[in-house]
Design an enzyme around this catalytic site. Sequence first.
Site, short mmCIF file in Angstrom:
data_model
loop_
_atom_site.label_atom_id
_atom_site.label_comp_id
_atom_site.label_asym_id
_atom_site.label_seq_id
_atom_site.Cartn_x
_atom_site.Cartn_y
_atom_site.Cartn_z
N GLN A 139 0.83 -1.20 0.00
CA GLN A 139 0.00 0.00 0.00
C GLN A 139 0.87 1.26 0.00
O GLN A 139 1.99 1.24 0.53
CB GLN A 139 -0.93 0.05 1.23
CG GLN A 139 -2.15 -0.83 1.16
CD GLN A 139 -1.93 -2.19 1.79
OE1 GLN A 139 -0.98 -2.38 2.55
NE2 GLN A 139 -2.79 -3.14 1.48
N ASN B 67 -4.15 0.96 -2.37
CA ASN B 67 -3.64 -0.38 -2.60
C ASN B 67 -2.70 -0.43 -3.79
O ASN B 67 -2.65 0.52 -4.59
CB ASN B 67 -4.80 -1.36 -2.80
CG ASN B 67 -5.38 -1.85 -1.48
OD1 ASN B 67 -4.74 -1.75 -0.43
ND2 ASN B 67 -6.59 -2.35 -1.53
N CYS C 109 -6.36 0.60 7.14
CA CYS C 109 -5.21 -0.32 7.14
C CYS C 109 -4.57 -0.28 8.52
O CYS C 109 -4.01 0.74 8.92
CB CYS C 109 -4.19 0.09 6.06
SG CYS C 109 -2.72 -0.93 6.04
N GLY C 110 -4.65 -1.38 9.25
CA GLY C 110 -4.16 -1.42 10.62
C GLY C 110 -2.65 -1.35 10.73
O GLY C 110 -2.11 -0.59 11.54
N ASN D 266 -13.05 -1.35 6.90
CA ASN D 266 -13.00 -1.99 5.58
C ASN D 266 -13.58 -3.40 5.74
O ASN D 266 -13.62 -3.96 6.83
CB ASN D 266 -11.58 -2.01 5.03
CG ASN D 266 -10.59 -2.70 5.94
OD1 ASN D 266 -10.91 -3.07 7.06
ND2 ASN D 266 -9.37 -2.88 5.48
N ASN E 68 -11.72 -8.33 1.91
CA ASN E 68 -10.49 -8.99 2.33
C ASN E 68 -10.86 -10.38 2.85
O ASN E 68 -11.76 -10.51 3.69
CB ASN E 68 -9.81 -8.19 3.44
CG ASN E 68 -9.47 -6.78 3.00
OD1 ASN E 68 -8.55 -6.57 2.23
ND2 ASN E 68 -10.23 -5.80 3.48
N ARG F 182 -7.78 -7.22 -0.43
CA ARG F 182 -8.44 -6.58 -1.56
C ARG F 182 -7.48 -5.62 -2.26
O ARG F 182 -6.95 -4.71 -1.67
CB ARG F 182 -9.66 -5.83 -1.03
CG ARG F 182 -10.46 -5.04 -2.01
CD ARG F 182 -11.60 -4.31 -1.34
NE ARG F 182 -11.14 -3.47 -0.23
CZ ARG F 182 -11.91 -2.54 0.35
NH1 ARG F 182 -13.14 -2.36 -0.04
NH2 ARG F 182 -11.42 -1.82 1.33
N GLY G 98 -3.33 -5.86 9.61
CA GLY G 98 -3.80 -5.41 10.91
C GLY G 98 -5.31 -5.45 11.06
O GLY G 98 -5.83 -5.97 12.06
N THR G 99 -6.03 -4.91 10.08
CA THR G 99 -7.50 -4.97 10.17
C THR G 99 -7.98 -6.41 10.05
O THR G 99 -8.98 -6.78 10.66
CB THR G 99 -8.16 -4.10 9.08
OG1 THR G 99 -7.70 -4.51 7.79
CG2 THR G 99 -7.87 -2.62 9.30
N GLY G 100 -7.24 -7.23 9.28
CA GLY G 100 -7.59 -8.65 9.19
C GLY G 100 -7.45 -9.36 10.51
O GLY G 100 -8.26 -10.22 10.87
#
Length: 296
Positions: free
Chosen positions: A58, A77, A86-87, A170, A203, A222, A231-233
């Site tokens: 990213q 992205n 984005c974590g 997201n 994602n 994604r 991180g967000t995942g």
Amino acid sequence: MLAIRLNQGSLRMKLKFTKMHGLGNDFVVIDGINQAVSLSSEQLRQLADRRYGIGCDQVLLIETAQGEADFRYRIFNADGGEVEQCGNGARCFVRYVYDRGLTAKTEIRVETRGGLIIPRLGSDGQISVNMGIPKFEPSRIPFMAEKRALTYSLDISNKQVKISVVSMGNPHAVQVVEDVNHASVLTEGPLIESHPRFPHRVNAGYMQVLDRRHIKLRVYERGAGETLSCGTGACAAVVSGIQRGLLEHGVKVSFRRGDLFVRWEGENQPVWMTGPAVTVFDGEIELKGQMERHEI
């Protein structure tokens, strides 16, 4: 006053940047406060290209806040598309602005497309981020479903896959697998990412539960493909695991290159994520472009 916009063409522009990563999820960080920046999708893809550019998952752009926050933070992205959150990037963001003297605060408020986040730099160098309250209503993710459910069945290549769906600013689709090393991340991930039930794509997370306080995770992101960490995942996986009764409220999330720590106390509470952020090098790149003049 005149603004200069650079698109693909004959003009050349020099752009200063910093390469950073969070557990191998890597970023090109650009200071849009102290230099004029306006990049086309083609130029963003050029920056992210690992053979012809700098190479990253990213591109992160730091801007002046439009509201009462300390900064504004935009995420693009590798395919050139702008996304909400984005974590790992958020941790790199606070490391960058603090180390560069853009702020003396160790806790900052940051505007993102997905909402306000509050990163906090710890005395041990670890960075914690208040990632906000997760969203589960299908319309807010967005996900095509009649009503909210704990899990959903998704038709992928003529087979049914059980997923949990959550937005951490997201969209994420998380499934539990026996062994992440043998999960169909690279073949199935793109099909989930572009599934028609996710209008803005998604994602795709693959979670292996080791015990109630420890999981392994792989994520097909994604617009970026599989990344070394997400991180967000990690937040989405822990939240879905807690909701399904598989996990405690504090969980270690192991990726290939290290661990994140995620804590969530439950419904209507924010998710806290903690982990490292590393600066790799500073540089300057020359981009091709075409000058356009716009009155502002």
